[in-house]
Design a protein around this motif. Structure first.
Motif, PDB file in Angstrom:
ATOM      1  N   ARG A  88     -43.802  94.702  33.965  1.00 32.13           N
ATOM      2  CA  ARG A  88     -43.768  94.674  35.425  1.00 32.13           C
ATOM      3  C   ARG A  88     -44.137  93.309  35.979  1.00 32.13           C
ATOM      4  O   ARG A  88     -43.541  92.828  36.920  1.00 32.13           O
ATOM      5  CB  ARG A  88     -44.748  95.706  35.978  1.00 32.13           C
ATOM      6  CG  ARG A  88     -44.082  97.020  36.313  1.00 32.13           C
ATOM      7  CD  ARG A  88     -44.757  97.694  37.481  1.00 32.13           C
ATOM      8  NE  ARG A  88     -44.015  98.870  37.876  1.00 32.13           N
ATOM      9  CZ  ARG A  88     -44.078 100.049  37.280  1.00 32.13           C
ATOM     10  NH1 ARG A  88     -44.883 100.205  36.238  1.00 32.13           N
ATOM     11  NH2 ARG A  88     -43.360 101.069  37.681  1.00 32.13           N
TER      12      ARG A  88
ATOM     13  N   GLU B 225     -45.784  98.167  32.146  1.00 33.76           N
ATOM     14  CA  GLU B 225     -44.405  98.042  31.680  1.00 33.76           C
ATOM     15  C   GLU B 225     -43.679  99.370  31.829  1.00 33.76           C
ATOM     16  O   GLU B 225     -44.302 100.441  31.903  1.00 33.76           O
ATOM     17  CB  GLU B 225     -44.352  97.582  30.217  1.00 33.76           C
ATOM     18  CG  GLU B 225     -44.885  98.582  29.220  1.00 33.76           C
ATOM     19  CD  GLU B 225     -44.728  98.104  27.780  1.00 33.76           C
ATOM     20  OE1 GLU B 225     -44.159  97.028  27.560  1.00 33.76           O
ATOM     21  OE2 GLU B 225     -45.175  98.832  26.866  1.00 33.76           O
TER      22      GLU B 225
ATOM     23  N   VAL C  93     -39.464  96.707  29.817  1.00 33.80           N
ATOM     24  CA  VAL C  93     -39.482  95.708  30.894  1.00 33.80           C
ATOM     25  C   VAL C  93     -40.909  95.580  31.393  1.00 33.80           C
ATOM     26  O   VAL C  93     -41.461  96.549  31.940  1.00 33.80           O
ATOM     27  CB  VAL C  93     -38.554  96.110  32.050  1.00 33.80           C
ATOM     28  CG1 VAL C  93     -38.681  95.098  33.199  1.00 33.80           C
ATOM     29  CG2 VAL C  93     -37.124  96.191  31.584  1.00 33.80           C
TER      30      VAL C  93
ATOM     31  N   THR D  46     -41.066  90.677  36.002  1.00 30.24           N
ATOM     32  CA  THR D  46     -39.744  90.968  36.549  1.00 30.24           C
ATOM     33  C   THR D  46     -39.601  90.292  37.898  1.00 30.24           C
ATOM     34  O   THR D  46     -40.529  90.248  38.697  1.00 30.24           O
ATOM     35  CB  THR D  46     -39.542  92.485  36.709  1.00 30.24           C
ATOM     36  OG1 THR D  46     -40.609  92.996  37.519  1.00 30.24           O
ATOM     37  CG2 THR D  46     -39.562  93.172  35.363  1.00 30.24           C
ATOM     38  N   GLN D  47     -38.417  89.814  38.141  1.00 28.93           N
ATOM     39  CA  GLN D  47     -38.148  89.113  39.406  1.00 28.93           C
ATOM     40  C   GLN D  47     -37.004  89.796  40.126  1.00 28.93           C
ATOM     41  O   GLN D  47     -36.116  90.293  39.489  1.00 28.93           O
ATOM     42  CB  GLN D  47     -37.797  87.635  39.132  1.00 28.93           C
ATOM     43  CG  GLN D  47     -38.894  86.872  38.463  1.00 28.93           C
ATOM     44  CD  GLN D  47     -40.151  86.731  39.309  1.00 28.93           C
ATOM     45  OE1 GLN D  47     -40.031  86.711  40.535  1.00 28.93           O
ATOM     46  NE2 GLN D  47     -41.297  86.651  38.698  1.00 28.93           N
TER      47      GLN D  47
ATOM     48  N   LEU E  21     -39.469  99.312  40.619  1.00 31.38           N
ATOM     49  CA  LEU E  21     -39.241  98.006  40.002  1.00 31.38           C
ATOM     50  C   LEU E  21     -38.560  97.117  41.038  1.00 31.38           C
ATOM     51  O   LEU E  21     -37.871  97.633  41.937  1.00 31.38           O
ATOM     52  CB  LEU E  21     -38.335  98.118  38.772  1.00 31.38           C
ATOM     53  CG  LEU E  21     -38.960  98.587  37.450  1.00 31.38           C
ATOM     54  CD1 LEU E  21     -37.876  98.731  36.395  1.00 31.38           C
ATOM     55  CD2 LEU E  21     -40.029  97.618  36.979  1.00 31.38           C
TER      56      LEU E  21
ATOM     57  N   ALA F  35     -34.392  93.725  38.866  1.00 32.01           N
ATOM     58  CA  ALA F  35     -34.801  94.220  37.549  1.00 32.01           C
ATOM     59  C   ALA F  35     -34.333  95.652  37.342  1.00 32.01           C
ATOM     60  O   ALA F  35     -33.869  96.021  36.251  1.00 32.01           O
ATOM     61  CB  ALA F  35     -36.322  94.128  37.408  1.00 32.01           C
TER      62      ALA F  35
ATOM     63  N   LEU G 258     -35.018  89.522  31.742  1.00 35.02           N
ATOM     64  CA  LEU G 258     -36.088  90.156  32.503  1.00 35.02           C
ATOM     65  C   LEU G 258     -37.454  89.946  31.872  1.00 35.02           C
ATOM     66  O   LEU G 258     -38.463  90.431  32.397  1.00 35.02           O
ATOM     67  CB  LEU G 258     -35.822  91.675  32.626  1.00 35.02           C
ATOM     68  CG  LEU G 258     -34.564  92.086  33.391  1.00 35.02           C
ATOM     69  CD1 LEU G 258     -34.374  93.586  33.323  1.00 35.02           C
ATOM     70  CD2 LEU G 258     -34.639  91.622  34.841  1.00 35.02           C
TER      71      LEU G 258
ATOM     72  N   GLU H 186     -30.561  95.613  36.590  1.00 40.23           N
ATOM     73  CA  GLU H 186     -30.257  95.112  35.251  1.00 40.23           C
ATOM     74  C   GLU H 186     -30.644  96.116  34.181  1.00 40.23           C
ATOM     75  O   GLU H 186     -29.912  96.320  33.209  1.00 40.23           O
ATOM     76  CB  GLU H 186     -30.985  93.782  35.025  1.00 40.23           C
ATOM     77  CG  GLU H 186     -30.389  92.606  35.775  1.00 40.23           C
ATOM     78  CD  GLU H 186     -28.972  92.300  35.300  1.00 40.23           C
ATOM     79  OE1 GLU H 186     -28.808  91.883  34.140  1.00 40.23           O
ATOM     80  OE2 GLU H 186     -28.021  92.519  36.081  1.00 40.23           O
ATOM     81  N   LEU H 187     -31.795  96.754  34.347  1.00 46.22           N
ATOM     82  CA  LEU H 187     -32.220  97.757  33.364  1.00 46.22           C
ATOM     83  C   LEU H 187     -31.270  98.951  33.375  1.00 46.22           C
ATOM     84  O   LEU H 187     -30.904  99.478  32.313  1.00 46.22           O
ATOM     85  CB  LEU H 187     -33.644  98.201  33.669  1.00 46.22           C
ATOM     86  CG  LEU H 187     -34.272  99.216  32.709  1.00 46.22           C
ATOM     87  CD1 LEU H 187     -34.191  98.724  31.268  1.00 46.22           C
ATOM     88  CD2 LEU H 187     -35.718  99.503  33.104  1.00 46.22           C
TER      89      LEU H 187
ATOM     90  N   ARG I 276     -29.603  91.184  28.769  1.00 45.81           N
ATOM     91  CA  ARG I 276     -30.165  91.587  30.062  1.00 45.81           C
ATOM     92  C   ARG I 276     -31.683  91.712  29.980  1.00 45.81           C
ATOM     93  O   ARG I 276     -32.415  91.263  30.857  1.00 45.81           O
ATOM     94  CB  ARG I 276     -29.541  92.912  30.505  1.00 45.81           C
ATOM     95  CG  ARG I 276     -28.143  92.790  31.082  1.00 45.81           C
ATOM     96  CD  ARG I 276     -27.716  94.088  31.717  1.00 45.81           C
ATOM     97  NE  ARG I 276     -26.524  93.927  32.526  1.00 45.81           N
ATOM     98  CZ  ARG I 276     -25.292  94.210  32.134  1.00 45.81           C
ATOM     99  NH1 ARG I 276     -25.099  94.664  30.899  1.00 45.81           N
ATOM    100  NH2 ARG I 276     -24.267  94.032  32.931  1.00 45.81           N
TER     101      ARG I 276
END
Length: 403
Positions: free
Chosen positions: A399, A338, A397, A402-403, A299, A303, A377, A306-307, A373
């Motif tokens: 894919r 994802e 999340v 996500t940044q 990832l 991201a 995302l 944060e995850l 969070r």
């Protein structure tokens, strides 16, 4: 002291560079001998002799330039191609128009193919197309725009052969990179197995003994034993999974594969990708089980962090609200488009309406630490809790966003 990993080098394209070196030398000699055998037919032989003398000196002086990809620079390739095209352009000045249109050779003859093949080996089929086009244009121009069938045949042969060799080089280069990565993984696996044996024979056994003795003695020793047991589980998980940050694959000057000392990527930078498993594996312990895919879960670094922070917040809630004796399970799933991380516990669960009440009281743990969070995302956080049956938090999340 650990034995250093043996360096392994191999290069599929290196034999091509050696073959190109020999080709340039042989075709240079061929061009000189061809002129020497027919110099009386040239109306201006001094033009041909001067060019061929320069060609011989150039070929011998630049032999080291075609020894490998590192020494064969773009500047040299352009200069080499210029020498070939100039030789083609000088041919009408040294020879008659009748001999040229009748199928007579150019001054560099087949030496020109070496200049084109250098582009093919260095940069692949696209570079070969580029160089072949210039050679074809020069050949057509000296024929007055009406090349003979033999001239067209030679141009087409150079173009097709150089493109084919360039494509083969690209395939070989991709195969080398794959093989280099496979060798690196194999070397890392052997090192991990060695460390696992050493740790199992020493540290893990000591931790297991401390856990048993602490349970037998009770009191403060029991707490010490419990902590030793948690560390044993965490260390055993780390050894068995072998989660390490991706290492950089080095390469030698000929762009062959190289397996040597591993340089670990630091996860502090926000560029690139990070294996999510490396951030979640440390949570494993005696009361937290960690289940992961057998392959990396990449990832973008922000991201992934944060995850992982959201998972940590979910585990904090387990410890605070489910009790010290509660168990938790982390499950990582990679569905391609994802990534889903599920955190489940066997605690008493959350009564209906309790989260809304907590949010109204200003306690924003779930709302901000988890859902906030995931919302940033572009994902979602779903919480399911049944009183008496524990709580499950599902973090998704996507894919692509996500940044």
């Amino acid at each position: 002291m650990a034995k250093r990993e043996r360096v392994v080098r191999m290069s599929v394209e290196q034999p091509l560079w050696r073959a190109l070196t020999v080709y340039r030398l042989l075709t240079m000699v061929y061009a000189v001998l061809l002129f020497a055998s027919a110099y009386k037919r040239y109306p201006h032989p001094w033009v041909a002799a001067g060019y061929l003398a320069f060609l011989a000196v150039w070929t011998l002086a630049t032999t080291s330039k075609v020894a490998n990809a590192a020494s064969c620079t773009k500047g040299f390739l352009v200069a080499d191609l210029t020498v070939a095209i100039v030789g083609i352009g000088l041919t009408p000045l040294a020879d008659t128009h009748e001999r040229i249109t009748g199928g007579g050779p150019t001054l560099p003859t087949i030496w020109t193919g070496g200049a084109v093949l250098g582009f093919a080996i260095k940069g692949g089929w696209r570079w070969a197309c580029f160089a072949s086009t210039f050679v074809a244009a020069a050949t057509i121009l000296i024929h007055g725009g009406q090349p003979t069938q033999d001239a067209l045949h030679n141009v087409l042969l150079v173009w097709v052969s150089s493109v084919a060799i360039g494509y083969v080089v690209e395939v070989a280069r991709a195969s080398e990179n794959t093989l280099a990565r496979a060798l690196e993984i194999e070397a890392a696996t052997r090192e991990r197995e060695r460390l696992a044996r050493d740790i199992h024979d020493g540290v893990l056994q000591v931790l297991a003994m401390v856990q048993r003795r602490g349970a037998e003695l009770g009191g403060e020793a029991e707490e010490l034993g419990r902590m030793a047991g948690e560390q044993e589980v965490a260390l055993r998980t780390l050894v068995s999974t072998g989660l390490v940050h991706p290492s950089r694959v080095s390469s030698d000057q000929s762009r062959g594969a190289l397996v040597d000392t591993y340089e670990v990527e630091e996860p502090g930078a926000d560029d690139g990708e990070l294996d999510l498993r490396t951030l979640l594996a440390p949570h494993a312990g005696s009361r937290v089980s960690f289940a992961e895919p057998g392959t990396p879960v990449p990832l973008p670094v922000p991201a992934a962090k944060e995850l992982a922070a959201a998972v940590g917040a979910a585990l904090d809630n387990v410890r605070k609200h489910a009790g010290e004796g509660a168990r938790a399970w982390i499950l990582v799933e990679d569905w391609g488009d994802e990534v889903i991380v599920t955190v489940r516990d066997d605690g008493p669960g959350i009564p209906a309406g309790r989260l809304d009440q907590a949010e109204g009281e200003g306690r924003m743990g779930v709302a901000l630490s988890i859902r906030g969070r995931l919302r940033d995302l572009g994902g979602s956080a779903d919480l399911v809790s049944v009183p008496g049956q524990g709580t499950e938090v599902e973090l998704k999340v996507p894919r692509g966003r996500t940044q």
